[in-house]
Write an enzyme that holds these catalytic residues in place. Structure first.
Site, PDB file in Angstrom:
ATOM      1  N   ASP A 147     -12.386  -8.993   4.647  1.00  0.00           N
ATOM      2  CA  ASP A 147     -13.697  -8.973   3.981  1.00  0.00           C
ATOM      3  C   ASP A 147     -14.255 -10.391   3.908  1.00  0.00           C
ATOM      4  O   ASP A 147     -15.456 -10.606   4.075  1.00  0.00           O
ATOM      5  CB  ASP A 147     -13.584  -8.402   2.552  1.00  0.00           C
ATOM      6  CG  ASP A 147     -13.978  -6.929   2.476  1.00  0.00           C
ATOM      7  OD1 ASP A 147     -13.650  -6.180   3.411  1.00  0.00           O
ATOM      8  OD2 ASP A 147     -14.615  -6.534   1.473  1.00  0.00           O
ATOM      9  N   TYR A 171       0.813  -1.209   0.000  1.00  0.00           N
ATOM     10  CA  TYR A 171       0.000   0.000   0.000  1.00  0.00           C
ATOM     11  C   TYR A 171       0.853   1.269   0.000  1.00  0.00           C
ATOM     12  O   TYR A 171       0.413   2.322  -0.446  1.00  0.00           O
ATOM     13  CB  TYR A 171      -0.900   0.041   1.237  1.00  0.00           C
ATOM     14  CG  TYR A 171      -2.229  -0.669   1.096  1.00  0.00           C
ATOM     15  CD1 TYR A 171      -2.298  -1.970   0.622  1.00  0.00           C
ATOM     16  CD2 TYR A 171      -3.409  -0.038   1.450  1.00  0.00           C
ATOM     17  CE1 TYR A 171      -3.506  -2.616   0.508  1.00  0.00           C
ATOM     18  CE2 TYR A 171      -4.631  -0.686   1.347  1.00  0.00           C
ATOM     19  CZ  TYR A 171      -4.677  -1.974   0.864  1.00  0.00           C
ATOM     20  OH  TYR A 171      -5.884  -2.599   0.768  1.00  0.00           O
ATOM     21  N   LYS A 216       3.129 -15.302   1.685  1.00  0.00           N
ATOM     22  CA  LYS A 216       3.364 -15.998   0.416  1.00  0.00           C
ATOM     23  C   LYS A 216       4.875 -16.205   0.321  1.00  0.00           C
ATOM     24  O   LYS A 216       5.522 -15.786  -0.648  1.00  0.00           O
ATOM     25  CB  LYS A 216       2.865 -15.167  -0.768  1.00  0.00           C
ATOM     26  CG  LYS A 216       1.401 -15.315  -1.094  1.00  0.00           C
ATOM     27  CD  LYS A 216       0.962 -16.685  -1.586  1.00  0.00           C
ATOM     28  CE  LYS A 216       1.341 -16.947  -3.016  1.00  0.00           C
ATOM     29  NZ  LYS A 216       0.783 -18.254  -3.496  1.00  0.00           N
ATOM     30  N   ASP A 257      -3.149 -17.899  -0.048  1.00  0.00           N
ATOM     31  CA  ASP A 257      -4.199 -18.526  -0.870  1.00  0.00           C
ATOM     32  C   ASP A 257      -4.880 -19.655  -0.115  1.00  0.00           C
ATOM     33  O   ASP A 257      -6.104 -19.775  -0.080  1.00  0.00           O
ATOM     34  CB  ASP A 257      -3.647 -18.989  -2.236  1.00  0.00           C
ATOM     35  CG  ASP A 257      -2.341 -19.766  -2.135  1.00  0.00           C
ATOM     36  OD1 ASP A 257      -1.760 -19.862  -1.033  1.00  0.00           O
ATOM     37  OD2 ASP A 257      -1.888 -20.293  -3.181  1.00  0.00           O
ATOM     38  N   ASP A 278      -6.428  -6.988   4.227  1.00  0.00           N
ATOM     39  CA  ASP A 278      -7.605  -6.333   3.645  1.00  0.00           C
ATOM     40  C   ASP A 278      -8.530  -7.383   3.041  1.00  0.00           C
ATOM     41  O   ASP A 278      -9.734  -7.406   3.292  1.00  0.00           O
ATOM     42  CB  ASP A 278      -7.137  -5.338   2.569  1.00  0.00           C
ATOM     43  CG  ASP A 278      -8.302  -4.613   1.911  1.00  0.00           C
ATOM     44  OD1 ASP A 278      -9.228  -4.216   2.644  1.00  0.00           O
ATOM     45  OD2 ASP A 278      -8.284  -4.455   0.677  1.00  0.00           O
TER      46      ASP A 278
HETATM   47  C1  IPM Z   1     -10.403  -0.955   4.160  1.00  0.00           C
HETATM   48  C2  IPM Z   1     -10.486  -0.352   2.775  1.00  0.00           C
HETATM   49  C3  IPM Z   1      -9.271   0.508   2.515  1.00  0.00           C
HETATM   50  C4  IPM Z   1      -8.054  -0.415   2.485  1.00  0.00           C
HETATM   51  C5  IPM Z   1      -9.307   1.375   1.234  1.00  0.00           C
HETATM   52  C6  IPM Z   1     -10.576   2.166   1.106  1.00  0.00           C
HETATM   53  C7  IPM Z   1      -8.131   2.307   1.192  1.00  0.00           C
HETATM   54  O1  IPM Z   1     -10.664  -1.344   1.817  1.00  0.00           O
HETATM   55  O2  IPM Z   1     -10.314  -0.202   5.138  1.00  0.00           O
HETATM   56  O3  IPM Z   1     -10.472  -2.186   4.275  1.00  0.00           O
HETATM   57  O4  IPM Z   1      -7.784  -1.053   1.466  1.00  0.00           O
HETATM   58  O5  IPM Z   1      -7.380  -0.488   3.515  1.00  0.00           O
HETATM   59 MN    MN Z   2     -11.052  -3.321   2.653  1.00  0.00          MN
END
Ligand code: IPM
Ligand code: MN
Ligand code: NAD
Length: 368
Positions: free
Chosen positions: A258, A140, A197, A230, A254
């Site tokens: 999710d 990032y 990885k 993975d 990240d």
């Molecule tokens: C998160 C988001 C952010 C990230 C983006 C919006 C910069 O996806 O907070 O998970 O990738 O960290």
């Molecule tokens: Mn995110």
């Protein structure tokens, strides 16, 4: 007197923030916490007002505050503007400028939502896992980065994934310490799974080696295992309860968080804390600005409300107030209230509610 800066941001940000602020004010009164709330601009709305996604004024006020509560940033309106001015850059900058390197994302299944997830109940019931994501380094932030034109006229995009030993050590320590605290509370041995990885990327080869060294030096009482990213994605669906604390870099964290969110029923349920070395923090839901449902009173405010609970726990050490919020959330779920993202249509006795009704129901439980 402590100050909290609230940054609602874009899309559903203002809707979920309104509910979270109401809840925060209620616990502030009930537990006499003496917190003062201020609000500021970040993201697309900040760009529209000032030309910057993170105005200097917001950054200064965030530095001065004891904690920050953030909604979400971004949206199609700002997707085409110059990269450095995009809402997401504002979020990345505030994380980086405040030194918020440790992002804690808790995927805990409320038992009432066991049928809301797309995963079978027996796979997820009792799930409570913590993803410790490194937040101010890795791909990032690595340089060089950009889009360049090659000699043949073609364009090439590039980013750089970098981690230094000290960056890996400090996030590793956070993960090992939290694993010990969690194990103590649950009366079982502590364990950490480090995700990498290392079979392909040198940067994560160093990550893995450094995790091993920290464990050998200071955390013999914590079991350390390793998994390729993975495989970890696959194992999270196959058998998520094998994990307790997962520690990983910025991008893998990240993605994995999710995925883990869906194990709890919805991305609308996942709170987070982003902490600096002194424990000061910014708190935000893991989801984004959800442009597809923004302004329709459909968003689930619980991830933001649960982020307030994390703020009270980690920054203000007000465990009782934090638990009161978590209990109030559990109580409204007991009552069958569901925003659409956590509504299981096969279940009877549930009531579909909007963002506001859900938030106000949590509030009512706190003040009753
Ligand atoms: C998160 C988001 C952010 C990230 C983006 C919006 C910069 O996806 O907070 O998970 O990738 O960290
Ligand atoms: Mn995110
Ligand atoms: P998103 O998380 O905003 O939405 C993904 C899906 O989840 C959508 O269908 C959305 O409606 C749903 N969803 C998200 N939060 C919800 C909630 N609280 N209640 C109910 N449903 C919810 O991710 P995206 O669509 O990939 O990104 C949209 C924008 O948000 C982009 O500009 C992105 O950069 C930004 N984003 C910001 C953050 C942040 O501010 N921390 C995090 C992720 C994405």
């Amino acid at each position: 007197m402590a100050t909290i800066l609230t940054l609602a941001g874009d899309g559903i940000g203002p809707e979920i923030m309104t509910q979270a602020v109401d809840v925060l004010n209620a616990v502030n009164n009930k537990f006499e916490l003496g917190l003062t709330l201020e609000s500021g601009l970040i993201g697309g709305v900040a760009f529209d007002a000032t030309g910057e996604p993170l105005p200097e004024e917001t950054l200064e006020r965030a530095r001065a505050a004891d904690a920050v509560l953030l909604g979400a940033v971004g949206g199609p309106k700002w997707d085409a503007i110059e990269r450095s001015k995009r809402p997401e850059r504002g979020l990345l900058k505030i994380r980086s400028e405040l030194g918020l390197f440790a992002n804690l994302r808790v995927a805990k299944l409320y038992p009432q939502l066991v049928n809301a997830s797309s995963i079978k109940p027996e796979i997820i019931s009792g799930l409570d896992l913590l993803i410790v994501r490194e937040l101010t380094g890795g791909i990032y932030f690595g340089e060089p980065r950009g889009i360049r034109t090659l000699e043949n006229g073609e364009q090439q995009g590039y980013n750089t994934m970098v981690y230094s030993t000290s960056e890996i050590q400090r996030i590793g320590k956070v993960a090992f310490e939290l694993a010990k605290t969690r194990a103590q509370a649950a009366g079982r041995p502590a364990k950490v799974c480090s995700i990498d990885k290392a079979n392909v990327l040198e940067v994560t080869e160093l990550w893995k080696q450094t995790m091993i060294e920290i464990q050998q030096a200071d955390y013999n009482d914590v079991a350390l295992s390793h998994m390729y990213a993975d495989n970890a994605c696959m194992q999270l669906i196959k058998d998520p309860k094998q994990f307790d604390v997962m520690v990983t870099g910025n991008m893998f964290g990240d993605i994995l968080s999710d995925e883990a969110a869906m194990l709890t029923g919805s991305i609308g349920m996942l709170p987070s804390a982003s902490l600096d070395e002194a424990g000061k923090g910014m708190y935000e839901p893991c989801h984004g600005s959800a442009p597809d449902i923004a302004g329709q009173d459909k968003a689930n405010p619980l991830a933001t409300i649960l982020s307030v609970a994390m703020m009270l726990r980690y920054t203000f050490k007000k465990e009782e107030a934090a638990q009161a919020i978590e209990q109030a959330v559990s109580d409204v779920l007991d009552d069958g209230l569901r925003t659409i993202d956590i509504l299981d249509r096969s279940e009877t006795g549930l009531k579909q509610v909007g963002c506001q009704e859900m938030g106000q129901a949590v509030l009512a439980k706190l003040v009753q």
